[in-house]
Scaffold this motif. Structure first.
Motif, PDB file in Angstrom:
ATOM      1  N   VAL A  78       0.836  -1.195   0.000  1.00 49.59           N
ATOM      2  CA  VAL A  78       0.000   0.000   0.000  1.00 49.59           C
ATOM      3  C   VAL A  78       0.872   1.246   0.000  1.00 49.59           C
ATOM      4  CG1 VAL A  78      -1.690   1.339   1.320  1.00 49.59           C
ATOM      5  CG2 VAL A  78      -1.873  -1.151   1.220  1.00 49.59           C
ATOM      6  N   THR A  79       0.609   2.113  -0.958  1.00 53.94           N
ATOM      7  CA  THR A  79       1.201   3.441  -0.985  1.00 53.94           C
ATOM      8  C   THR A  79       0.066   4.415  -0.726  1.00 53.94           C
ATOM      9  OG1 THR A  79       2.845   2.769  -2.618  1.00 53.94           O
ATOM     10  CG2 THR A  79       2.439   5.138  -2.391  1.00 53.94           C
ATOM     11  N   LEU A  80       0.225   5.250   0.274  1.00 55.19           N
ATOM     12  CA  LEU A  80      -0.833   6.201   0.586  1.00 55.19           C
ATOM     13  C   LEU A  80      -0.976   7.206  -0.553  1.00 55.19           C
ATOM     14  CD1 LEU A  80      -0.268   6.977   4.370  1.00 55.19           C
ATOM     15  CD2 LEU A  80      -1.903   5.397   3.329  1.00 55.19           C
ATOM     16  N   PRO A  81      -2.215   7.432  -0.990  1.00 55.33           N
ATOM     17  CA  PRO A  81      -2.440   8.437  -2.033  1.00 55.33           C
ATOM     18  C   PRO A  81      -2.352   9.834  -1.428  1.00 55.33           C
ATOM     19  CG  PRO A  81      -4.535   7.603  -1.248  1.00 55.33           C
ATOM     20  CD  PRO A  81      -3.456   6.812  -0.535  1.00 55.33           C
ATOM     21  N   ASP A  82      -2.411  10.848  -2.289  1.00 53.47           N
ATOM     22  CA  ASP A  82      -2.573  12.198  -1.766  1.00 53.47           C
ATOM     23  C   ASP A  82      -3.885  12.222  -1.000  1.00 53.47           C
ATOM     24  OD1 ASP A  82      -0.232  13.076  -2.962  1.00 53.47           O
ATOM     25  OD2 ASP A  82      -1.260  13.775  -4.764  1.00 53.47           O
ATOM     26  N   ALA A  83      -3.917  12.986   0.065  1.00 55.69           N
ATOM     27  CA  ALA A  83      -5.136  13.082   0.876  1.00 55.69           C
ATOM     28  C   ALA A  83      -6.270  13.650   0.027  1.00 55.69           C
ATOM     29  CB  ALA A  83      -4.886  13.955   2.095  1.00 55.69           C
ATOM     30  N   PRO A  84      -7.437  12.995   0.044  1.00 53.83           N
ATOM     31  CA  PRO A  84      -8.581  13.518  -0.712  1.00 53.83           C
ATOM     32  C   PRO A  84      -8.960  14.925  -0.250  1.00 53.83           C
ATOM     33  CG  PRO A  84      -9.000  11.274   0.026  1.00 53.83           C
ATOM     34  CD  PRO A  84      -7.739  11.738   0.708  1.00 53.83           C
TER      35      PRO A  84
END
Length: 154
Positions: free
Chosen positions: A14-20
């Motif tokens: 898992v790579t964290l996406p940019d925060a929505p």
């Protein structure tokens, strides 16, 4: 910055996406002292919103997978609120999970387990938290799940 929690996320693939970004007139996070309140995160992935009613359009397992995406968004918001340093997270404190479900559906806890299980898998004991799991007759944009969180930070 990459640290212990991000190393564990990488091990999980898992790579964290940019925060929505917020979809309305609110902020994604508010910090009061060492407590970080994260606004409700809706079920979405790279393909877009995960929508529908659990118990009609989605199975419990599909709902739990949708809740897992909320966990990833919660952690992305925590990371953003901590200036990119996820290791300033001390622990998950409380989650409130809302499941877009049919009136007769009664397995909301199993759906929200998708978020809870992921947080424990990713954060270890720091991911253990208090929780509520409730039904909603409808959620914004017809998403399947929305989860808000409270976190202790340093």
């Amino acid at each position: 910055m990459s640290g212990t929690f991000e190393t564990r996320l990488a091990e999980l693939g898992v790579t964290l996406p940019d925060a929505p970004v917020p979809a309305a007139n609110y902020v994604p996070a508010v910090r009061v002292g060492n407590t970080l309140y994260i606004s409700g995160q809706i079920s979405q992935n790279d393909a877009g919103l995960i929508t529908g009613k659990v118990g009609a359009d989605l199975t419990v397992e599909e709902g739990a997978a949708a809740a897992r995406t909320c966990a990833i968004s919660l952690l992305a918001q925590v990371k953003a609120a901590l200036d990119g340093d996820l290791d300033r997270l001390v622990r998950a404190v409380k989650l409130t999970g809302f499941v877009n479900s049919t009136p007769d559906f009664a397995d909301q806890p199993k759906v929200i387990n998708g978020c809870s299980d992921f947080l424990v898998e990713a954060l270890g004991d720091a991911g253990r938290h208090a929780r509520s799991a409730v039904s909603a007759g409808a959620l914004p944009l017809n998403v399947a799940v929305e989860i808000e969180g409270i976190f202790e930070v340093k």
